[in-house]
Design a protein around this motif. Sequence first.
Motif, PDB file in Angstrom:
ATOM      1  N   SER A  53       0.752  -1.477  -0.030  1.00  0.00           N
ATOM      2  CA  SER A  53       0.099   0.231  -0.225  1.00  0.00           C
ATOM      3  C   SER A  53       0.908   1.043  -0.102  1.00  0.00           C
ATOM      4  O   SER A  53       1.457   1.525   0.652  1.00  0.00           O
ATOM      5  N   ASP A  54       0.763   2.448  -0.761  1.00  0.00           N
ATOM      6  CA  ASP A  54       1.275   3.353  -0.885  1.00  0.00           C
ATOM      7  C   ASP A  54       0.661   4.675  -0.311  1.00  0.00           C
ATOM      8  O   ASP A  54       0.179   5.389   0.022  1.00  0.00           O
ATOM      9  N   GLY A  55       0.873   4.655   1.131  1.00  0.00           N
ATOM     10  CA  GLY A  55       0.588   5.390   2.264  1.00  0.00           C
ATOM     11  C   GLY A  55       0.835   7.030   1.911  1.00  0.00           C
ATOM     12  O   GLY A  55       2.319   7.456   1.774  1.00  0.00           O
ATOM     13  N   SER A  65      -6.009  10.895  -3.082  1.00  0.00           N
ATOM     14  CA  SER A  65      -6.024   9.309  -2.151  1.00  0.00           C
ATOM     15  C   SER A  65      -5.189   8.589  -2.207  1.00  0.00           C
ATOM     16  O   SER A  65      -4.158   8.245  -3.026  1.00  0.00           O
ATOM     17  N   SER A  66      -4.634   7.572  -1.485  1.00  0.00           N
ATOM     18  CA  SER A  66      -3.482   6.837  -1.528  1.00  0.00           C
ATOM     19  C   SER A  66      -4.562   5.610  -2.076  1.00  0.00           C
ATOM     20  O   SER A  66      -3.314   4.395  -2.689  1.00  0.00           O
ATOM     21  N   ARG A  67      -5.627   5.627  -1.869  1.00  0.00           N
ATOM     22  CA  ARG A  67      -6.435   4.499  -2.434  1.00  0.00           C
ATOM     23  C   ARG A  67      -6.079   4.751  -3.799  1.00  0.00           C
ATOM     24  O   ARG A  67      -5.869   3.734  -5.441  1.00  0.00           O
ATOM     25  N   GLY A 136       6.959   3.050  -9.715  1.00  0.00           N
ATOM     26  CA  GLY A 136       6.104   4.501  -9.236  1.00  0.00           C
ATOM     27  C   GLY A 136       5.212   5.554  -9.005  1.00  0.00           C
ATOM     28  O   GLY A 136       6.070   5.940 -10.561  1.00  0.00           O
ATOM     29  N   ILE A 137       5.351   6.200  -8.985  1.00  0.00           N
ATOM     30  CA  ILE A 137       4.779   7.427  -9.296  1.00  0.00           C
ATOM     31  C   ILE A 137       5.741   8.701  -9.109  1.00  0.00           C
ATOM     32  O   ILE A 137       6.617   9.253  -8.016  1.00  0.00           O
ATOM     33  N   VAL A 138       5.919   9.425 -10.375  1.00  0.00           N
ATOM     34  CA  VAL A 138       6.094  10.444 -10.610  1.00  0.00           C
ATOM     35  C   VAL A 138       6.018  11.347 -10.808  1.00  0.00           C
ATOM     36  O   VAL A 138       5.785  12.783  -9.389  1.00  0.00           O
ATOM     37  N   GLY A 139       4.240  12.102 -10.027  1.00  0.00           N
ATOM     38  CA  GLY A 139       3.041  13.336 -10.371  1.00  0.00           C
ATOM     39  C   GLY A 139       2.000  12.466 -11.099  1.00  0.00           C
ATOM     40  O   GLY A 139       1.600  11.752 -11.956  1.00  0.00           O
ATOM     41  N   ILE A 140       1.129  12.814  -9.616  1.00  0.00           N
ATOM     42  CA  ILE A 140      -0.547  12.740  -9.894  1.00  0.00           C
ATOM     43  C   ILE A 140      -1.708  14.352  -9.358  1.00  0.00           C
ATOM     44  O   ILE A 140      -0.677  14.815  -8.873  1.00  0.00           O
TER      45      ILE A 140
END
Length: 321
Positions: A53-55, A65-67, A136-140
Amino acid sequence: MADYPFGPPARRNSVLVPLLIGLVAMALVAAAAVVVVLLAWPEDSKDDEGRASDGTSSGTSSAVSSRDRNEVREAAREAAVTLIDYDPRTLDGKAAAVAEVSTPEFASETLQTLDQIAPSVTESEATGRVTISADGIVGIDGDSAIVLMYLNQLTTRPGSDPVTTSSAATMLMAKVDGEWLADGLEVDAELDGPDERDDTRNEVLRAATTFGEAFTAFDHRTFEDDTTRVLSLSTGVFAQQYREGLADLERLSTASQTVSEGEAWSSGVADLGGDHATVLVATKGTVTDNRGESQARNYRLRLILDLVGGKWLVSDAEFVS
């Protein structure tokens, strides 16, 4: 032992093995009389932390949100496999599969490319299977995201040995009617997209990017300054292992008069919780020896960072194969 929310990082015998291997190759080409005995590198650990989980760290406010973070990464992995896998026996169903995981515009672009390569794929009877070893997330932001992924593609064709190629890719994701869909894909290149809005994640990304560039770029003429900078960005077991490997690294870089240039072209947060983070950093560059011969050096790093005295420092580094 530190309390890592997603499990302790795997430890390797030497954090410098890939760098040393590259220098050994350059030194041999230059006919330098250098012999190095390297410890065996255990099999890469599975991407347990990348799948957890990406907290969001405590005390940090975020509009995302993490979701949403988990959903966009899962959707990006599914889309990557659907878009990149190919098999002449299932080409007829490819259009529907691509349309299901992509925005209409990107699906149209993808299918045009597919139409162009379909005859050669069918003729060669080649198949391609892709797996994602880390992401992994670069940006969101609310409706768009950029996800960095490490891809391994196995290509097989009759009469030939299987070939595995490794790469890093960025995928643009768009949220349409509540569903995350692929809206762009670039291999070994960065896509324009949203920035990370969370302050803590930005700090982690900056620290990881700075380390990735320092770690993969050094000059035999400024070796002490370059390696001192790496140590200033690290802590714990990594700093200890790096310090222990410096004698071999200096000897090899001096023998081959190595100049290594590296640039971090993308980085993404795989996990963040409390005072620990896992970040992917993709770098590309060249290594040049005393004969003026250059070799491309692209690295896929997975870094563990700890918050120490208010500063994010690298406590473990892994070259993802």
